[in-house]
Design a protein around this motif. Structure first.
Motif, PDB file in Angstrom:
ATOM      1  N   VAL A  97       0.811  -1.351  -0.036  1.00  0.00           N
ATOM      2  CA  VAL A  97      -0.199  -0.006  -0.127  1.00  0.00           C
ATOM      3  C   VAL A  97       0.786   1.187   0.015  1.00  0.00           C
ATOM      4  O   VAL A  97       1.943   1.311   0.794  1.00  0.00           O
ATOM      5  CB  VAL A  97      -0.956  -0.003   1.363  1.00  0.00           C
ATOM      6  N   ASP A  98       0.411   2.163  -0.894  1.00  0.00           N
ATOM      7  CA  ASP A  98       1.202   3.719  -0.908  1.00  0.00           C
ATOM      8  C   ASP A  98       0.204   4.568  -0.275  1.00  0.00           C
ATOM      9  O   ASP A  98      -0.693   5.034  -0.898  1.00  0.00           O
ATOM     10  CB  ASP A  98       1.363   3.921  -2.377  1.00  0.00           C
ATOM     11  N   THR A  99       0.455   4.991   0.977  1.00  0.00           N
ATOM     12  CA  THR A  99      -0.371   5.730   1.775  1.00  0.00           C
ATOM     13  C   THR A  99       0.255   7.266   1.697  1.00  0.00           C
ATOM     14  O   THR A  99      -0.495   8.251   2.180  1.00  0.00           O
ATOM     15  CB  THR A  99      -0.615   5.602   3.142  1.00  0.00           C
ATOM     16  N   TYR A 110       8.103   3.267  -2.792  1.00  0.00           N
ATOM     17  CA  TYR A 110       7.003   4.318  -2.768  1.00  0.00           C
ATOM     18  C   TYR A 110       5.828   3.663  -1.810  1.00  0.00           C
ATOM     19  O   TYR A 110       5.095   4.294  -1.352  1.00  0.00           O
ATOM     20  CB  TYR A 110       6.258   4.344  -4.232  1.00  0.00           C
ATOM     21  N   TYR A 111       6.060   2.449  -1.533  1.00  0.00           N
ATOM     22  CA  TYR A 111       5.048   1.527  -0.594  1.00  0.00           C
ATOM     23  C   TYR A 111       5.360   1.566   0.683  1.00  0.00           C
ATOM     24  O   TYR A 111       6.531   1.446   1.277  1.00  0.00           O
ATOM     25  CB  TYR A 111       4.771   0.248  -1.189  1.00  0.00           C
ATOM     26  N   ASP A 112       4.550   1.868   1.583  1.00  0.00           N
ATOM     27  CA  ASP A 112       4.453   2.019   3.313  1.00  0.00           C
ATOM     28  C   ASP A 112       4.205   0.637   4.024  1.00  0.00           C
ATOM     29  O   ASP A 112       4.983   0.386   4.903  1.00  0.00           O
ATOM     30  CB  ASP A 112       3.835   2.903   3.791  1.00  0.00           C
ATOM     31  N   TYR A 113       3.525  -0.064   3.411  1.00  0.00           N
ATOM     32  CA  TYR A 113       3.260  -1.410   4.133  1.00  0.00           C
ATOM     33  C   TYR A 113       3.139  -2.445   3.116  1.00  0.00           C
ATOM     34  O   TYR A 113       2.668  -2.521   1.915  1.00  0.00           O
ATOM     35  CB  TYR A 113       1.622  -1.416   4.786  1.00  0.00           C
ATOM     36  N   TRP A 114       3.597  -3.611   3.674  1.00  0.00           N
ATOM     37  CA  TRP A 114       3.674  -4.864   2.793  1.00  0.00           C
ATOM     38  C   TRP A 114       3.027  -5.984   3.449  1.00  0.00           C
ATOM     39  O   TRP A 114       3.108  -6.261   4.809  1.00  0.00           O
ATOM     40  CB  TRP A 114       5.158  -5.140   2.301  1.00  0.00           C
ATOM     41  N   GLY A 115       2.572  -6.834   2.813  1.00  0.00           N
ATOM     42  CA  GLY A 115       1.874  -8.259   2.951  1.00  0.00           C
ATOM     43  C   GLY A 115       3.070  -9.287   3.136  1.00  0.00           C
ATOM     44  O   GLY A 115       4.131  -8.765   3.039  1.00  0.00           O
ATOM     45  N   GLN A 116       2.581 -10.422   3.648  1.00  0.00           N
ATOM     46  CA  GLN A 116       3.849 -11.444   3.909  1.00  0.00           C
ATOM     47  C   GLN A 116       4.069 -12.145   2.702  1.00  0.00           C
ATOM     48  O   GLN A 116       5.141 -12.915   2.607  1.00  0.00           O
ATOM     49  CB  GLN A 116       3.135 -12.650   4.961  1.00  0.00           C
ATOM     50  N   GLY A 117       3.308 -12.081   1.723  1.00  0.00           N
ATOM     51  CA  GLY A 117       3.736 -12.611   0.597  1.00  0.00           C
ATOM     52  C   GLY A 117       3.047 -14.049   0.275  1.00  0.00           C
ATOM     53  O   GLY A 117       2.812 -14.786   1.213  1.00  0.00           O
ATOM     54  N   THR A 118       2.707 -14.381  -0.625  1.00  0.00           N
ATOM     55  CA  THR A 118       2.030 -15.819  -1.338  1.00  0.00           C
ATOM     56  C   THR A 118       2.653 -16.452  -2.650  1.00  0.00           C
ATOM     57  O   THR A 118       3.101 -15.561  -3.416  1.00  0.00           O
ATOM     58  CB  THR A 118       0.652 -15.789  -1.558  1.00  0.00           C
TER      59      THR A 118
END
Length: 124
Positions: A97-99, A110-118
């Protein structure tokens, strides 16, 4: 913001998968979201992004015409529909997510938050 990616798996070349990324903790309706992937021994690379309203999407050349990014702001969720999968699509896929800039840029910074990946594995 917490991001939970799902939908990865093992599929044969030419097959289809749909990834989902559900956000929690705060609404991401006003933020651009993106998908990146990282194959073993390679750097993380941009796959696709979508602006908050869904009016603008971007794709890496390698997936253009095969992948489609979409979002459902009511569900705080972004999707990546992957068709005509190739073995070279094998990677761990991450949503982000780019907030801050809200531009849906191609660079991870550019992205602030990341998921754990799949993990997506495409067999030949």
């Amino acid at each position: 913001v917490q991001l939970q990616a799902s939908g990865g798996g093992l599929v044969q070349a030419g097959g289809t998968l749909r990834l989902s990324c559900a956000a929690s903790g705060r609404t991401v309706s006003w933020s651009s979201m993106g998908w990146f992937r990282q194959a073993p021994g390679k750097e993380r690379e941009f796959v696709a992004s979508i602006t908050w309203g869904g009016g603008s999407t971007r794709y890496a050349d390698s997936v253009k015409g095969r992948f489609t990014i979409s979002r459902d702001n009511a569900k705080n969720t972004v999707y990546l529909q992957m068709n005509s999968l190739k073995p070279e699509d094998t990677a761990v896929y991450y949503c982000a997510v780019d907030t801050t800039t809200n531009l849906g840029g191609r660079l991870p910074l550019y992205y602030d938050y990341w998921g754990q990946g799949t993990l997506v594995t495409v067999s030949s």
